[in-house]
Write an enzyme that holds these catalytic residues in place. Sequence first.
Site, mmCIF file in Angstrom:
data_model
loop_
_atom_site.group_PDB
_atom_site.id
_atom_site.type_symbol
_atom_site.label_atom_id
_atom_site.label_comp_id
_atom_site.label_asym_id
_atom_site.label_seq_id
_atom_site.Cartn_x
_atom_site.Cartn_y
_atom_site.Cartn_z
ATOM 1 N N ASP A 1 -24.706 37.692 -24.531
ATOM 2 C CA ASP A 1 -24.071 36.733 -23.633
ATOM 3 C C ASP A 1 -25.045 36.391 -22.513
ATOM 4 O O ASP A 1 -25.725 37.267 -21.977
ATOM 5 C CB ASP A 1 -22.788 37.347 -23.058
ATOM 6 C CG ASP A 1 -21.941 36.343 -22.296
ATOM 7 O OD1 ASP A 1 -22.395 35.870 -21.232
ATOM 8 O OD2 ASP A 1 -20.826 36.040 -22.748
ATOM 9 N N HIS B 1 -5.660 26.259 -18.145
ATOM 10 C CA HIS B 1 -6.691 26.485 -17.123
ATOM 11 C C HIS B 1 -8.044 25.936 -17.568
ATOM 12 O O HIS B 1 -8.980 25.887 -16.787
ATOM 13 C CB HIS B 1 -6.818 27.979 -16.847
ATOM 14 C CG HIS B 1 -7.275 28.770 -18.038
ATOM 15 N ND1 HIS B 1 -6.610 28.754 -19.248
ATOM 16 C CD2 HIS B 1 -8.336 29.589 -18.224
ATOM 17 C CE1 HIS B 1 -7.240 29.533 -20.110
ATOM 18 N NE2 HIS B 1 -8.299 30.047 -19.513
ATOM 19 N N HIS C 1 -15.252 35.941 -23.071
ATOM 20 C CA HIS C 1 -16.582 36.213 -23.595
ATOM 21 C C HIS C 1 -16.509 37.188 -24.772
ATOM 22 O O HIS C 1 -17.169 36.997 -25.790
ATOM 23 C CB HIS C 1 -17.458 36.802 -22.486
ATOM 24 C CG HIS C 1 -17.652 35.894 -21.312
ATOM 25 N ND1 HIS C 1 -18.871 35.358 -20.979
ATOM 26 C CD2 HIS C 1 -16.765 35.417 -20.397
ATOM 27 C CE1 HIS C 1 -18.742 34.599 -19.906
ATOM 28 N NE2 HIS C 1 -17.465 34.624 -19.527
ATOM 29 N N SER D 1 -9.866 28.213 -24.819
ATOM 30 C CA SER D 1 -8.618 27.452 -24.904
ATOM 31 C C SER D 1 -8.880 25.990 -25.238
ATOM 32 O O SER D 1 -8.146 25.381 -26.026
ATOM 33 C CB SER D 1 -7.843 27.571 -23.590
ATOM 34 O OG SER D 1 -7.358 28.884 -23.417
ATOM 35 N N ASP E 1 -16.416 27.862 -15.221
ATOM 36 C CA ASP E 1 -16.711 26.647 -15.989
ATOM 37 C C ASP E 1 -15.498 25.737 -16.155
ATOM 38 O O ASP E 1 -15.628 24.610 -16.650
ATOM 39 C CB ASP E 1 -17.262 27.026 -17.367
ATOM 40 C CG ASP E 1 -16.267 27.857 -18.183
ATOM 41 O OD1 ASP E 1 -15.578 28.709 -17.579
ATOM 42 O OD2 ASP E 1 -16.195 27.687 -19.402
ATOM 43 N N GLN E 2 -14.329 26.197 -15.742
ATOM 44 C CA GLN E 2 -13.090 25.474 -16.022
ATOM 45 C C GLN E 2 -13.028 24.071 -15.399
ATOM 46 O O GLN E 2 -12.569 23.132 -16.064
ATOM 47 C CB GLN E 2 -11.893 26.324 -15.598
ATOM 48 C CG GLN E 2 -11.799 27.625 -16.375
ATOM 49 C CD GLN E 2 -10.907 28.666 -15.725
ATOM 50 O OE1 GLN E 2 -10.086 28.337 -14.852
ATOM 51 N NE2 GLN E 2 -11.066 29.934 -16.114
ATOM 52 N N GLU F 1 -9.776 25.787 -28.958
ATOM 53 C CA GLU F 1 -8.605 26.042 -29.796
ATOM 54 C C GLU F 1 -7.670 24.834 -29.791
ATOM 55 O O GLU F 1 -7.129 24.440 -30.830
ATOM 56 C CB GLU F 1 -7.891 27.302 -29.310
ATOM 57 C CG GLU F 1 -8.682 28.579 -29.594
ATOM 58 C CD GLU F 1 -8.080 29.811 -28.943
ATOM 59 O OE1 GLU F 1 -7.012 29.684 -28.294
ATOM 60 O OE2 GLU F 1 -8.679 30.905 -29.065
#
Length: 468
Positions: free
Chosen positions: A133, A361, A28, A366, A385-386, A369
């Site tokens: 956030d 993960h 975050h 990630s 949220d993964q 990116e």
Amino acid sequence: MGYNKEAEKQATKSEVTVVMVPFPAQGHLNQLLHLSRLVASYNIQVHYVTTAIHCRQAKLRVQGWDSRATSLVKFHEFPVPDFDSPPANPHLAFQFPSHLVPSFFSALHLRKQVAELLSALSTTSRRVVVIYDFLIPYVGQDVALLPNGEAYCFHPLSAFRTFCETLGESCFEFINDQVVKQLPCVATTLSSEAMEFFYKQQEDLIRYSSGALYNTCKAIEAPFLDALAKVNDKQWAIGPFNPVEICKAKDPSYVRHKCLEWLDKQVCDSVIFVSFGTTTSLTDKQVESLAIGLENSGQKFIWVLRDADKADIFLDDVRTYKLPIQYEERLELNGQGIIVRDWAPQLEILAHASTGGFMSHCGWNSCLESITMGVPIATWPMHSDQPHNALLVTEVLKIGVVVKDWALRDKLTEWLTIENAVRQLMASQEGEEIRKRTVELSMTVKKSVAEGGDTRAEIDNFVAHIRR
């Protein structure tokens, strides 16, 4: 320290001042710091406010930008009461980082200090804009008391995850049956009373928001953004925030990581990068299984083997993982891979021509990116949220393969499963097709953020809106 009085003087009545309020967790902090630089590039003064520890953490770890590009970003390192934080427990059946919860709550002590900053800025700025956030609206809610203040809710998650949370079962009409069958229950991905508190806070304070911001774009998530727009038409999809081109040569602070020199010697698309973010701790048995699976796959790899962040990352006491006997020696002898035990330059690794896959993960940072750098993903979601992001990657975008099925989250992932997933991504015709789709999506995203692209237009529209 208190708010930055010098920065306050620099604001003018004819301009807008933006205050960023991130949630105190790495994924975050990073996103709102990237957004700070993006907004500042429009010659807008930005104030980035968080706890002293988390401000230092955000600045230390930001990647891909010239360090001199922060002249219009003012950092406020506010003190908060000391808090105790236990070490990460890798033996929990559920991998949510409960050890970080005390630091999450520490940020709630910022409200008074942020309110004082907002009050001061409101006297010298034509408009004060708070971007907070979605998990921490409490800290910035006093913007509603300002005659010239307004707030925007920032979603650091995929639009797919927010879409599933917001629409509930009604979201099923927008996605196919294969995705519906695998859709994780949001409650099972959090499994923490503390996070229920932060989610409830979001619901209670949403009335202070004048609109929503998303770190994504239509090139990646158009159907879900369109569905969310029917619920709230004041939204802007202005991501991805991470640089799509890495700035390094002209930055005087740049020091090249040793793993990049190893990558220089490898064949194009031949290396899989393995990293599970900053909030996950694995058991020794899982590490052993992963080590065997990677070695037996025969594929080259860079493996970032670090324990989960502590609440204060600047403490030296860090757990060191044990690997099979002579493992690193074999890797060095065979030239198959390297182990990185410190902070790795993920963006640069993903941008390198030799990197052809990413075992991840599936944190949203990630994922973005990897997408922008054109690298397909082997998914191993841990929490939050993964699991939704992993499903988005494998079943919706079709730019990845599954390593760890979320339905088996409390089971050991065997080395053979890992070996097969790595080979599927890195050494099969299916993997080549996945890689081709990922590269095509990367090119579309890069066009979107360039001059004349959809995302650039969204950013321009948002900036024009707050400057109106």
